[in-house]
Scaffold this motif. Structure first.
Motif, PDB file in Angstrom:
ATOM      1  N   ALA A  31       7.872  -3.572 -12.084  1.00  0.00           N
ATOM      2  CA  ALA A  31       8.898  -2.524 -12.026  1.00  0.00           C
ATOM      3  C   ALA A  31       9.151  -1.932 -13.407  1.00  0.00           C
ATOM      4  CB  ALA A  31      10.193  -3.094 -11.446  1.00  0.00           C
ATOM      5  N   LEU A  32       9.189  -2.774 -14.425  1.00  0.00           N
ATOM      6  CA  LEU A  32       9.429  -2.293 -15.781  1.00  0.00           C
ATOM      7  C   LEU A  32       8.323  -1.344 -16.228  1.00  0.00           C
ATOM      8  CD1 LEU A  32      11.048  -2.344 -18.435  1.00  0.00           C
ATOM      9  CD2 LEU A  32       9.668  -4.335 -19.102  1.00  0.00           C
ATOM     10  N   THR A  33       7.072  -1.722 -15.986  1.00  0.00           N
ATOM     11  CA  THR A  33       5.967  -0.859 -16.393  1.00  0.00           C
ATOM     12  C   THR A  33       5.965   0.448 -15.606  1.00  0.00           C
ATOM     13  OG1 THR A  33       4.481  -2.081 -14.931  1.00  0.00           O
ATOM     14  CG2 THR A  33       4.478  -2.696 -17.272  1.00  0.00           C
ATOM     15  N   GLY A  81      15.996   2.650 -11.939  1.00  0.00           N
ATOM     16  CA  GLY A  81      14.697   2.634 -11.273  1.00  0.00           C
ATOM     17  C   GLY A  81      14.024   1.274 -11.356  1.00  0.00           C
ATOM     18  N   ALA A  82      14.078   0.665 -12.531  1.00  0.00           N
ATOM     19  CA  ALA A  82      13.469  -0.663 -12.696  1.00  0.00           C
ATOM     20  C   ALA A  82      14.191  -1.704 -11.842  1.00  0.00           C
ATOM     21  CB  ALA A  82      13.479  -1.073 -14.165  1.00  0.00           C
ATOM     22  N   ALA A  83      15.509  -1.620 -11.791  1.00  0.00           N
ATOM     23  CA  ALA A  83      16.277  -2.579 -10.984  1.00  0.00           C
ATOM     24  C   ALA A  83      15.961  -2.419  -9.498  1.00  0.00           C
ATOM     25  CB  ALA A  83      17.774  -2.400 -11.234  1.00  0.00           C
ATOM     26  N   ALA A  84      15.996  -1.188  -9.014  1.00  0.00           N
ATOM     27  CA  ALA A  84      15.715  -0.937  -7.592  1.00  0.00           C
ATOM     28  C   ALA A  84      14.279  -1.311  -7.246  1.00  0.00           C
ATOM     29  CB  ALA A  84      15.980   0.530  -7.263  1.00  0.00           C
ATOM     30  N   THR A  85      13.363  -0.992  -8.129  1.00  0.00           N
ATOM     31  CA  THR A  85      11.960  -1.309  -7.885  1.00  0.00           C
ATOM     32  C   THR A  85      11.724  -2.819  -7.912  1.00  0.00           C
ATOM     33  OG1 THR A  85      11.317   0.806  -8.837  1.00  0.00           O
ATOM     34  CG2 THR A  85       9.597  -0.839  -8.647  1.00  0.00           C
ATOM     35  N   THR A  86      12.404  -3.517  -8.795  1.00  0.00           N
ATOM     36  CA  THR A  86      12.290  -4.979  -8.834  1.00  0.00           C
ATOM     37  C   THR A  86      12.715  -5.580  -7.506  1.00  0.00           C
ATOM     38  OG1 THR A  86      12.675  -5.060 -11.222  1.00  0.00           O
ATOM     39  CG2 THR A  86      13.066  -7.093  -9.988  1.00  0.00           C
ATOM     40  N   GLY A 135       0.820  -1.202   0.000  1.00  0.00           N
ATOM     41  CA  GLY A 135       0.000   0.000   0.000  1.00  0.00           C
ATOM     42  C   GLY A 135       0.854   1.252   0.000  1.00  0.00           C
ATOM     43  N   TRP A 136       1.932   1.232   0.777  1.00  0.00           N
ATOM     44  CA  TRP A 136       2.851   2.368   0.819  1.00  0.00           C
ATOM     45  C   TRP A 136       3.480   2.583  -0.551  1.00  0.00           C
ATOM     46  CZ3 TRP A 136       8.047   2.411  -0.296  1.00  0.00           C
ATOM     47  CH2 TRP A 136       8.718   3.602  -0.029  1.00  0.00           C
ATOM     48  N   TRP A 137       3.869   1.497  -1.201  1.00  0.00           N
ATOM     49  CA  TRP A 137       4.500   1.602  -2.528  1.00  0.00           C
ATOM     50  C   TRP A 137       3.535   2.214  -3.533  1.00  0.00           C
ATOM     51  CZ3 TRP A 137       8.621   2.118  -5.155  1.00  0.00           C
ATOM     52  CH2 TRP A 137       8.602   1.926  -6.528  1.00  0.00           C
ATOM     53  N   LEU A 138       2.308   1.720  -3.554  1.00  0.00           N
ATOM     54  CA  LEU A 138       1.311   2.227  -4.486  1.00  0.00           C
ATOM     55  C   LEU A 138       1.045   3.715  -4.235  1.00  0.00           C
ATOM     56  CD1 LEU A 138      -0.662   1.656  -6.761  1.00  0.00           C
ATOM     57  CD2 LEU A 138      -2.323   0.942  -5.050  1.00  0.00           C
ATOM     58  N   THR A 198       7.059  -6.895  -1.033  1.00  0.00           N
ATOM     59  CA  THR A 198       5.636  -6.972  -1.401  1.00  0.00           C
ATOM     60  C   THR A 198       5.285  -8.397  -1.806  1.00  0.00           C
ATOM     61  OG1 THR A 198       5.854  -6.532  -3.776  1.00  0.00           O
ATOM     62  CG2 THR A 198       5.774  -4.603  -2.319  1.00  0.00           C
ATOM     63  N   GLU A 199       4.031  -8.582  -2.119  1.00  0.00           N
ATOM     64  CA  GLU A 199       3.552  -9.894  -2.549  1.00  0.00           C
ATOM     65  C   GLU A 199       3.434  -9.990  -4.065  1.00  0.00           C
ATOM     66  OE1 GLU A 199      -0.086 -10.410  -0.406  1.00  0.00           O
ATOM     67  OE2 GLU A 199       0.933 -10.384   1.523  1.00  0.00           O
TER      68      GLU A 199
END
Length: 152
Positions: A78-80, A57-62, A6-9, A69-70
């Motif tokens: 992450a890519l999108t 950003g994609a790497a860190a988010t992945t 939820g925090w991420w979103l 997260t689940e």
């Protein structure tokens, strides 16, 4: 885990809202009052910066999505996200190629939503894809080409 999701979103939506404000400001003040902000092509430097930010950003988010997260598809999520942020920035600056970034994101989003059994959302993104193609065509007509410097 759900708290982090939820925090991420919520945090990504804050970033998109901030970019929307930046885009509004740029479009409103990016050209003399009597003119519109011109559509331009993305420069090589902009591509390098966008590409580096997108990859990092994609790497860190992945990693974040995989560990905190689940998400069952952390790389694709992450890519999108990275493509969407890059495209939004390009839209803020009225860069023609931002439409290609949106198209790339939608091409990933559509099967991703089908995979997640979110069929109506996948259909919605088919509509978004069509709008992106329409935007690309319109901005191609409007692209501002810098006059070539002629050596005398």
């Amino acid at each position: 885990m759900r708290c982090v999701s939820g925090w991420w979103l919520a945090s990504t939506q804050v970033v998109f809202i901030a970019l929307a404000g930046y885009g509004w400001w740029t479009w409103a003040t990016g050209a003399p009052r009597s003119e519109r902000l011109p559509v331009r092509r993305t420069t090589r430097t902009e591509w390098l910066v966008l590409g580096a930010c997108g990859v990092l950003g994609a790497a860190a988010t992945t990693v974040l999505l995989d560990t905190a997260t689940e998400s069952t598809v952390p790389f694709w999520d992450a890519l999108t996200t990275a493509l969407s942020l890059m495209a939004t920035y390009g839209q803020c600056r009225k860069r023609l190629e931002s439409w290609w970034l949106w198209i790339a994101a939608d091409v990933v989003y559509i099967p991703l939503y089908v995979y997640k059994d979110l069929y109506l959302t996948a259909i919605l993104y088919c509509g978004f894809l069509a709008l992106c193609v329409r935007g690309l065509i319109a901005w191609r007509r409007d692209v501002h080409v810098e006059p070539a410097v002629v050596a005398v």
